[in-house]
Design a protein around this motif. Structure first.
Motif, PDB file in Angstrom:
ATOM      1  N   ILE A  12       0.840  -1.199   0.000  1.00 41.83           N
ATOM      2  CA  ILE A  12       0.000   0.000   0.000  1.00 41.83           C
ATOM      3  C   ILE A  12       0.874   1.246   0.000  1.00 41.83           C
ATOM      4  O   ILE A  12       0.638   2.190  -0.761  1.00 41.83           O
ATOM      5  N   ASP A  13       1.882   1.263   0.848  1.00 41.72           N
ATOM      6  CA  ASP A  13       2.783   2.417   0.898  1.00 41.72           C
ATOM      7  C   ASP A  13       3.471   2.636  -0.446  1.00 41.72           C
ATOM      8  O   ASP A  13       3.585   3.774  -0.913  1.00 41.72           O
ATOM      9  N   ASP A  14       3.901   1.557  -1.091  1.00 41.39           N
ATOM     10  CA  ASP A  14       4.562   1.660  -2.397  1.00 41.39           C
ATOM     11  C   ASP A  14       3.602   2.158  -3.480  1.00 41.39           C
ATOM     12  O   ASP A  14       3.997   2.884  -4.396  1.00 41.39           O
ATOM     13  N   ALA A  15       2.337   1.776  -3.387  1.00 36.24           N
ATOM     14  CA  ALA A  15       1.356   2.132  -4.408  1.00 36.24           C
ATOM     15  C   ALA A  15       0.907   3.583  -4.309  1.00 36.24           C
ATOM     16  O   ALA A  15       0.367   4.133  -5.271  1.00 36.24           O
ATOM     17  N   ARG A  16       1.146   4.216  -3.191  1.00 37.21           N
ATOM     18  CA  ARG A  16       0.677   5.589  -2.998  1.00 37.21           C
ATOM     19  C   ARG A  16       1.233   6.566  -4.038  1.00 37.21           C
ATOM     20  O   ARG A  16       0.585   7.531  -4.380  1.00 37.21           O
ATOM     21  N   GLY A  17       2.405   6.318  -4.558  1.00 36.73           N
ATOM     22  CA  GLY A  17       2.958   7.208  -5.576  1.00 36.73           C
ATOM     23  C   GLY A  17       2.445   6.920  -6.969  1.00 36.73           C
ATOM     24  O   GLY A  17       2.498   7.776  -7.844  1.00 36.73           O
ATOM     25  N   GLU A  18       1.927   5.727  -7.197  1.00 40.19           N
ATOM     26  CA  GLU A  18       1.493   5.313  -8.527  1.00 40.19           C
ATOM     27  C   GLU A  18      -0.003   5.452  -8.770  1.00 40.19           C
ATOM     28  O   GLU A  18      -0.423   5.695  -9.896  1.00 40.19           O
ATOM     29  N   PHE A  19      -0.805   5.242  -7.716  1.00 37.04           N
ATOM     30  CA  PHE A  19      -2.254   5.201  -7.889  1.00 37.04           C
ATOM     31  C   PHE A  19      -2.918   6.256  -7.020  1.00 37.04           C
ATOM     32  O   PHE A  19      -2.398   6.649  -5.988  1.00 37.04           O
ATOM     33  N   ASP A  20      -4.103   6.692  -7.463  1.00 38.84           N
ATOM     34  CA  ASP A  20      -4.827   7.683  -6.687  1.00 38.84           C
ATOM     35  C   ASP A  20      -5.383   7.037  -5.407  1.00 38.84           C
ATOM     36  O   ASP A  20      -5.575   5.829  -5.346  1.00 38.84           O
ATOM     37  N   PRO A  21      -5.605   7.848  -4.376  1.00 38.79           N
ATOM     38  CA  PRO A  21      -6.056   7.316  -3.089  1.00 38.79           C
ATOM     39  C   PRO A  21      -7.358   6.516  -3.160  1.00 38.79           C
ATOM     40  O   PRO A  21      -7.517   5.532  -2.450  1.00 38.79           O
ATOM     41  N   GLU A  22      -8.289   6.916  -4.032  1.00 36.72           N
ATOM     42  CA  GLU A  22      -9.557   6.191  -4.137  1.00 36.72           C
ATOM     43  C   GLU A  22      -9.339   4.763  -4.624  1.00 36.72           C
ATOM     44  O   GLU A  22      -9.979   3.827  -4.153  1.00 36.72           O
TER      45      GLU A  22
END
Length: 86
Positions: free
Chosen positions: A52-62
């Motif tokens: 989840i932490d890694d995905a925060r830069g790639e995907f929008d929060p929703e």
């Protein structure tokens, strides 16, 4: 975390352990020990947080919230990861 010397197995916890055991069993005849099932569940939780932490830069929060929100890892829009247990 409070350290306890025993693990009380309620009926619901027993069902959850059985379901988790089926997920990590090598085949239908494999019956992994409870310690292996618990280790796998803990590792999964830790890796999920990292993912989840890694995905925060790639995907929008929703999107992250829609995919990763569970009863254990609660995600609030544009805030931090928190545990709902206790």
């Amino acid at each position: 975390m409070t350290r306890r010397t025993s693990l009380k197995l309620t009926d619901e916890r027993e069902r959850q352990l059985e379901r988790a055991s089926e997920l990590i069993a090598a085949d239908q005849h494999d019956d992994p020990p409870m310690s292996v099932v618990i280790d796998a569940a803990l590792q999964h939780l830790l890796e999920s947080k990292e993912n989840i932490d890694d995905a925060r830069g790639e995907f929008d929060p929703e999107t992250i919230q829609a995919i990763a929100n569970t009863s254990v890892i609660g995600l609030r829009y544009r805030t931090s990861i928190e545990s709902r247990w206790r």
